[in-house]
Design a protein around this motif. Structure first.
Motif, PDB file in Angstrom:
ATOM      1  N   THR A   1    -114.938  53.207 -11.041  1.00 53.83           N
ATOM      2  CA  THR A   1    -114.838  51.744 -11.141  1.00 53.83           C
ATOM      3  C   THR A   1    -114.602  51.301 -12.575  1.00 53.83           C
ATOM      4  OG1 THR A   1    -117.207  51.432 -11.463  1.00 53.83           O
ATOM      5  CG2 THR A   1    -116.409  51.458  -9.190  1.00 53.83           C
ATOM      6  N   LEU A   2    -114.905  52.174 -13.528  1.00 56.73           N
ATOM      7  CA  LEU A   2    -114.700  51.797 -14.926  1.00 56.73           C
ATOM      8  C   LEU A   2    -113.328  52.221 -15.441  1.00 56.73           C
ATOM      9  CD1 LEU A   2    -118.218  52.653 -16.372  1.00 56.73           C
ATOM     10  CD2 LEU A   2    -117.200  50.381 -16.119  1.00 56.73           C
ATOM     11  N   LEU A   3    -112.545  52.875 -14.572  1.00 62.38           N
ATOM     12  CA  LEU A   3    -111.230  53.343 -15.024  1.00 62.38           C
ATOM     13  C   LEU A   3    -110.166  52.275 -14.868  1.00 62.38           C
ATOM     14  CD1 LEU A   3    -111.249  56.988 -13.627  1.00 62.38           C
ATOM     15  CD2 LEU A   3    -111.843  56.194 -15.910  1.00 62.38           C
ATOM     16  N   VAL A   4    -110.510  51.214 -14.115  1.00 58.55           N
ATOM     17  CA  VAL A   4    -109.537  50.131 -13.982  1.00 58.55           C
ATOM     18  C   VAL A   4    -110.167  48.861 -14.565  1.00 58.55           C
ATOM     19  CG1 VAL A   4    -108.324  51.027 -11.989  1.00 58.55           C
ATOM     20  CG2 VAL A   4    -110.392  49.700 -11.638  1.00 58.55           C
ATOM     21  N   SER A   5    -109.350  48.089 -15.270  1.00 56.97           N
ATOM     22  CA  SER A   5    -109.904  46.880 -15.862  1.00 56.97           C
ATOM     23  C   SER A   5    -109.494  45.666 -15.021  1.00 56.97           C
ATOM     24  CB  SER A   5    -109.423  46.720 -17.299  1.00 56.97           C
ATOM     25  OG  SER A   5    -108.027  46.663 -17.323  1.00 56.97           O
ATOM     26  N   ASN A   6    -110.136  44.535 -15.291  1.00 59.19           N
ATOM     27  CA  ASN A   6    -109.893  43.343 -14.479  1.00 59.19           C
ATOM     28  C   ASN A   6    -108.629  42.607 -14.867  1.00 59.19           C
ATOM     29  OD1 ASN A   6    -112.238  43.786 -13.029  1.00 59.19           O
ATOM     30  ND2 ASN A   6    -113.461  42.824 -14.643  1.00 59.19           N
ATOM     31  N   SER A   7    -108.188  42.826 -16.109  1.00 59.86           N
ATOM     32  CA  SER A   7    -106.958  42.141 -16.492  1.00 59.86           C
ATOM     33  C   SER A   7    -105.949  43.174 -16.979  1.00 59.86           C
ATOM     34  CB  SER A   7    -107.237  41.115 -17.584  1.00 59.86           C
ATOM     35  OG  SER A   7    -107.387  41.759 -18.820  1.00 59.86           O
ATOM     36  N   VAL A   8    -104.689  42.842 -16.805  1.00 62.70           N
ATOM     37  CA  VAL A   8    -103.634  43.763 -17.238  1.00 62.70           C
ATOM     38  C   VAL A   8    -102.637  43.012 -18.110  1.00 62.70           C
ATOM     39  CG1 VAL A   8    -103.780  45.313 -15.260  1.00 62.70           C
ATOM     40  CG2 VAL A   8    -102.307  43.305 -15.142  1.00 62.70           C
ATOM     41  N   THR A   9    -102.025  43.751 -19.002  1.00 63.54           N
ATOM     42  CA  THR A   9    -100.940  43.197 -19.799  1.00 63.54           C
ATOM     43  C   THR A   9     -99.636  43.670 -19.184  1.00 63.54           C
ATOM     44  OG1 THR A   9    -102.313  43.318 -21.765  1.00 63.54           O
ATOM     45  CG2 THR A   9     -99.936  43.069 -22.105  1.00 63.54           C
ATOM     46  N   MET A  10     -98.830  42.709 -18.736  1.00 60.96           N
ATOM     47  CA  MET A  10     -97.550  43.076 -18.124  1.00 60.96           C
ATOM     48  C   MET A  10     -96.409  42.812 -19.084  1.00 60.96           C
ATOM     49  SD  MET A  10     -98.022  41.714 -14.229  1.00 60.96           S
ATOM     50  CE  MET A  10     -96.446  42.329 -13.641  1.00 60.96           C
ATOM     51  N   ALA A  11     -95.443  43.698 -19.063  1.00 61.62           N
ATOM     52  CA  ALA A  11     -94.254  43.506 -19.880  1.00 61.62           C
ATOM     53  C   ALA A  11     -93.295  42.598 -19.121  1.00 61.62           C
ATOM     54  CB  ALA A  11     -93.596  44.845 -20.154  1.00 61.62           C
ATOM     55  N   VAL A  12     -92.636  41.704 -19.854  1.00 60.26           N
ATOM     56  CA  VAL A  12     -91.619  40.857 -19.221  1.00 60.26           C
ATOM     57  C   VAL A  12     -90.279  41.118 -19.899  1.00 60.26           C
ATOM     58  CG1 VAL A  12     -90.966  38.541 -18.540  1.00 60.26           C
ATOM     59  CG2 VAL A  12     -93.382  39.117 -18.799  1.00 60.26           C
ATOM     60  N   GLN A  13     -89.304  41.505 -19.079  1.00 62.65           N
ATOM     61  CA  GLN A  13     -87.986  41.793 -19.597  1.00 62.65           C
ATOM     62  C   GLN A  13     -87.006  40.730 -19.121  1.00 62.65           C
ATOM     63  OE1 GLN A  13     -87.226  45.622 -17.828  1.00 62.65           O
ATOM     64  NE2 GLN A  13     -88.134  46.721 -19.562  1.00 62.65           N
ATOM     65  N   VAL A  14     -85.978  40.494 -19.922  1.00 63.03           N
ATOM     66  CA  VAL A  14     -84.831  39.703 -19.463  1.00 63.03           C
ATOM     67  C   VAL A  14     -83.635  40.647 -19.521  1.00 63.03           C
ATOM     68  CG1 VAL A  14     -83.328  37.732 -19.914  1.00 63.03           C
ATOM     69  CG2 VAL A  14     -85.804  37.523 -20.274  1.00 63.03           C
ATOM     70  N   ASN A  15     -83.039  40.863 -18.393  1.00 61.73           N
ATOM     71  CA  ASN A  15     -81.929  41.824 -18.279  1.00 61.73           C
ATOM     72  C   ASN A  15     -82.301  43.220 -18.815  1.00 61.73           C
ATOM     73  OD1 ASN A  15     -80.267  40.026 -17.014  1.00 61.73           O
ATOM     74  ND2 ASN A  15     -79.227  39.386 -18.894  1.00 61.73           N
ATOM     75  N   GLY A  16     -83.523  43.607 -18.535  1.00 58.81           N
ATOM     76  CA  GLY A  16     -83.922  44.961 -18.913  1.00 58.81           C
ATOM     77  C   GLY A  16     -84.373  45.106 -20.350  1.00 58.81           C
ATOM     78  N   LYS A  17     -84.363  44.007 -21.119  1.00 56.78           N
ATOM     79  CA  LYS A  17     -84.830  44.109 -22.506  1.00 56.78           C
ATOM     80  C   LYS A  17     -86.156  43.384 -22.645  1.00 56.78           C
ATOM     81  CE  LYS A  17     -80.543  45.125 -24.532  1.00 56.78           C
ATOM     82  NZ  LYS A  17     -80.044  45.597 -25.790  1.00 56.78           N
ATOM     83  N   LEU A  18     -87.098  44.038 -23.308  1.00 58.30           N
ATOM     84  CA  LEU A  18     -88.436  43.478 -23.454  1.00 58.30           C
ATOM     85  C   LEU A  18     -88.386  42.218 -24.307  1.00 58.30           C
ATOM     86  CD1 LEU A  18     -91.528  44.024 -23.003  1.00 58.30           C
ATOM     87  CD2 LEU A  18     -91.499  44.878 -25.345  1.00 58.30           C
ATOM     88  N   LYS A  19     -88.931  41.116 -23.774  1.00 60.01           N
ATOM     89  CA  LYS A  19     -88.930  39.874 -24.539  1.00 60.01           C
ATOM     90  C   LYS A  19     -90.338  39.331 -24.757  1.00 60.01           C
ATOM     91  CE  LYS A  19     -84.497  39.609 -24.943  1.00 60.01           C
ATOM     92  NZ  LYS A  19     -83.832  39.693 -26.254  1.00 60.01           N
TER      93      LYS A  19
END
Length: 861
Positions: free
Chosen positions: A795-813
């Motif tokens: 239960t401690l291996l997963v956290s409650n919040s995640v940081t997601m990457a957002v890409q526009v046309n496959g490039k990280l923005k």
RNA sequence: GCCCCCUUGGCGGAAUUGGUAGACGCACACGACUUAAAAUCGUGAGCCCAAAAGGCGUGCCGGUUCGAGUCCGGCAGGGGGCACCA
């Protein structure tokens, strides 16, 4: 604060482990076992860094398994027979036995300084009669079971060591130890019938899924299975037949000649009345076997004048040559030449103006338009100019041709292996005597088991070249056990790979006297769960041991197909090389680096050229003495550097900076524990949150360290431990020290205690002395070596919040923080709202939005 | 010749196996402490640009995909094994 005193600490814990007999292995069928083994060393006198790497890796696994509750067997012994002892005897006038035993004593002390979890009560040395007597008995059983035999044959002779070598011991035509070009000699030799198991050894490779692919491939190639046909060519005007092996019976209609080896009996017979042929054969024998010679050697032949009758056409006759490229040792020592589809045959045919008839043509090609130039065609296609085979593909043609041969009684489909029987006779003193007596009346007589062991005489001299056993005035003279007449002992000794082919089984019950091991012991401990050693034994020791296990099983010693369930081949330890202006190699200990990076020799300031990074070797003087390293930095620092630097299967470069960095980390960890004991976890709004975060870090580290060790990613395991200690250090740095008398935050205090305990237990197998010292400093009475491995709370291996990457046309923005497992719509909305994304979209509308939950959002415009 | 593997910052190397490239460390630079040095602690850093914005980046060329260090094809370089094996 005083530095961590590794000298005192390491000696202290080694003493305590020894006194408590902490690592003794006791059979206990109620417990699951783990047999961890590293290839045992040859007692050369000093350990080298390769040993330290090998044994550190094994020890890491042994310690982790022990902590995980396994009953661990982790033994050590000595591969103690071998030529260096005889060379030392010759040079230093010291008996091989004395030299070897002294080296064992020296090296045992050096190994103990590493802090290994070895059960020293199981130590064995293969040069002692109580070890080798068992293999003498085993050999007699092999003999009785048809697995050993004596035969005269061409052998590889090492002119420097004055002994025979096995095929596996010849590298590029040179002796594996001396590098001297091997000569061919015809001698009577003892062989072990490894070829009996060629197919089993090959097939079982598929079951060894915890072995490196590389080693399995090497063994597969070494065994060299090929399928084809053996066929019979009647010789015209002679009441005789010639047996030929081919993998391409489909190309029989493209045959234009036959060729036999210069060592073929027929060649010898013809040469008796043909001086020209005799001369040609002599020339062939002179040609070396080294790569360069073979590369340059021209395909040459001698027409015997004999004609052979084609198996499919009694009116078709082919010339028979003796050719220099046909090997007596492979197949039948005779071939049929099909020049259009074999490069060597083509070279030969062009030289002797023999016909070149293509009988396989690529799909869609008119057979009458297809010609072969300087390159033989070996690809797929349709058979042509081949009567009843016409139109078939290669595989179909092979089948049909074999069918025809079989129905005509002219041949049969068969399988041939490259693997040869293992020649085990060595004309040396310092090895296990072969327990056989040569009687002029009775022939080969096994020494009765009751008379074993046949021991080596101690009063031998090394001043004459050759085998001291045959020079000995009395040793070989014995009465025949059968008839009582005058007879002589076999004076050859076994190849030393004989001893190493079963030592892993001896470790299971090393003290039984009347047999090599007990059934109970081997059925509990074997197979070895994890074996670790150098890749250089891929087709030597590792193949011999597999064969031996099967042979021992056949003779009733065991009931086991494979000795090593898991195998790992470690990389070498390398180092920069240094050269003085006069070209002399200079050792790392003799050089220094100046301010500007210039390298000079300490003794005279001579400028030093820094050369390539190479395997540590005495010749290039780029070795580092483990004892010196352990004396300067301690065993824990050396172990840590070895584990942390490079993935274990790759070659690692040993550097002063690297081990120095490891030493600094040893100190940092020690300071961390000291600091931890002086701080108090203060309360405050962030206390509970910090506690939670710290625990997550520790449990993640536990999970990753454990899986990384299991996957032999030791460098990652070390990185995870460092991440954890960095995190703990960061928290401790924010806390006041005890005398500031602030109230404690129970949640944080509790979390710190848990997390520090996890850290010490994870780091313990890597740095065992420091581990014990830290464990004791934390107030524990028990040894860390007796503690259990931490288990991650899922239960401690997963956290409650995640940081997601957002890409526009496959490039990280941009990145966005969201609650864990947010649905796609939520993630999409959050992403499209982000100012950076709005900017990157430049007013366009999203055509498509891909959301991978908890990972990434990709906006396509 | 045949078979296998590898190529990511100045260096060793990470990357949940197609989803934020460069974790962790070494070396380096700057700062703090110190009379000074060592040790220690802190900060920085893929490359381009003075910086920001931005662009470019996993040996090279091309492909598949919303998305490639990762998959496919070709090429180059490095390493290993076998080798006159019919």
């Amino acid at each position: 604060m005083a530095r961590y005193n590794f000298r005192e600490t390491e000696a202290k814990w080694q003493k305590i482990w020894a006194e408590r007999d902490s690592f003794r292995a006791v059979e206990d069928t109620s417990k699951r076992k783990a047999y961890v083994l590293e290839m045992f060393p040859y007692p050369s006198g000093r350990i080298h860094m390769g040993h330290v790497k090998n044994y550190t890796m094994g020890d890491l696994i042994a310690r982790v398994r022990r902590a995980q509750g396994y009953n661990v067997l982790h033994p050590m012994g000595w591969d103690a027979f071998g030529l260096p002892a005889e060379n030392a005897a010759f040079q230093n006038k010291v008996h091989p036995a004395v030299w070897t035993r002294q080296n064992i004593d020296d090296m045992r002390e050096q190994l103990k300084a590493i802090g290994l979890t070895i059960d020293w009560s199981r130590e064995v040395a293969t040069c002692e009669p109580d070890y080798y007597k068992h293999e003498q008995a085993m050999f007699l059983d092999f003999l009785a079971n048809g697995l050993a035999y004596r035969r005269e044959s061409w052998v590889n002779w090492d002119p420097v060591d004055n002994t025979v070598l096995a095929n596996e011991q010849v590298i590029d035509g040179c002796g594996w130890r001396t590098g001297a070009p091997v000569e061919r000699r015809k001698l009577s030799q003892w062989f072990l019938k490894i070829t009996e198991y060629a197919d089993e050894l090959l097939e079982a490779l598929k079951t060894l899924d915890r072995w490196p692919d590389k080693v399995r491939t090497m063994q597969e190639n070494w065994i060299g299975k090929s399928t084809g046909a053996q066929l019979t060519f009647p010789l015209a005007n002679r009441n005789d037949l010639l047996e030929v092996y081919t993998t391409r019976p489909d190309t029989l209609f493209g045959a234009s000649f036959l060729a036999i080896s210069a060592d073929h009996p027929l060649a010898a017979e013809l040469a008796a009345n043909n001086p020209g042929l005799a001369e040609f054969i002599a020339e062939c024998r002179q040609t070396g076997t080294s790569e360069a010679v073979i590369e340059a050697a021209e395909k040459r032949g001698f027409d015997t004048g004999l004609k052979a009758v084609h198996p499919f056409d009694p009116n078709w006759q082919l010339p028979v040559y003796v050719a220099n490229f046909v090997l007596m040792e492979y197949g039948t020592g005779a071939i049929f030449g099909c020049p259009a589809h074999d490069q060597r045959d083509l070279d030969f045919a062009r030289k002797y103006r023999l016909p070149v008839t293509p009988v396989v043509v690529p799909a869609g090609t008119d057979p009458n338009d297809f010609a072969v130039g300087d390159e033989a065609y070996t690809g797929p296609g349709a058979l042509a100019h081949s009567r009843f085979l016409d139109g078939l593909d290669v595989e179909g043609g092979k089948k049909r041709a074999i069918q025809e041969l079989e129905s005509l009684g002219r041949g049969f489909g068969t399988t041939v292996y490259r693997l040869r029987d293992w020649g085990v006779s060595r004309q040396r003193y310092w090895g296990c005597p072969i327990p056989i007596i040569h009687c002029p009346a009775c022939g080969l007589v096994p020494v009765p088991k009751a008379d074993l062991p046949v021991t080596l005489p101690m009063d031998v001299t090394f001043d004459t070249p050759g085998n001291p056993l045959s020079h000995h005035p009395t040793w070989k003279h014995v009465a025949c056990p059968t008839c009582g007449g005058k007879a002589e002992r076999e004076t050859d000794t076994f190849d030393t790979f004989f001893e190493s082919s079963w030592y892993f089984a001896r470790f299971c019950s090393p003290h039984v006297a009347d047999k090599p091991f007990t059934r109970e012991a081997v059925s509990y401990w074997l197979p070895v769960d994890q074996y670790i050693g150098g890749v250089e034994h891929a087709v030597l020791h590792l193949l011999y041991s597999r064969f031996f296990t099967r042979a021992m099983s056949k003779c009733g010693y065991l009931d086991l197909p494979e000795p090593f369930d898991g195998m790992f081949t470690q990389g070498m330890v390398t180092h920069e090389t240094y050269r003085a202006p006069d070209g002399e190699w200079v050792s790392p200990a003799e050089i220094q680096r100046g301010e500007g990076g210039g390298v000079t020799r300490v003794s005279d300031g001579a400028p030093i050229t820094v050369g390539r990074i190479e395997k540590m070797s005495k010749a290039k003087k780029n070795t580092v003495d483990p004892s010196a390293i352990i004396g300067t930095y301690g065993a824990d620092a050396a172990r840590l550097f070895i584990l942390s630097d490079t993935p274990p299967e790759r070659d690692m470069e040993w550097t002063e900076a690297g081990v120095d960095g490891a030493w600094r980390y040893v100190n940092r960890l020690w300071r961390l524990i000291e600091d931890y004991k002086t701080v108090v976890a203060k309360d405050g709004a962030s206390g509970a949150e910090k506690a939670e975060e710290l625990r997550r870090t520790a449990h993640r580290a536990t999970d990753k360290t454990t899986s990384s060790i299991d996957a032999f990613a030791h460098n990652i395991a070390v990185a995870e431990v460092r991440i954890l200690s960095n995190a703990i250090g960061d928290v401790i740095a924010t806390l006041p020290i005890e005398n500031e008398t602030r109230p404690a935050d129970p949640a944080l205090a509790e979390a710190l205690a848990e997390v520090v305990s996890i850290l010490v237990r994870l780091a313990g197998p890597m740095m065992p002395h420091l581990g014990e010292e830290m464990w004791q400093a934390l107030g524990h009475d028990r040894l860390l070596a007796e503690e259990s491995w931490p288990v991650a709370d899922p239960t401690l291996l997963v956290s409650n919040s995640v940081t997601m990457a957002v890409q526009v046309n496959g490039k990280l923005k941009a990145t966005i923080d969201l609650p864990r497992d947010s649905d796609q719509a939520t993630a999409e909305a959050a992403a499209l709202k982000d100012p950076k994304i709005v900017a990157a979209m430049a007013g366009k509308t999203a055509r498509k939005v891909i959301v991978v939950p908890n990972r990434i959002v990709n906006v396509v415009v």
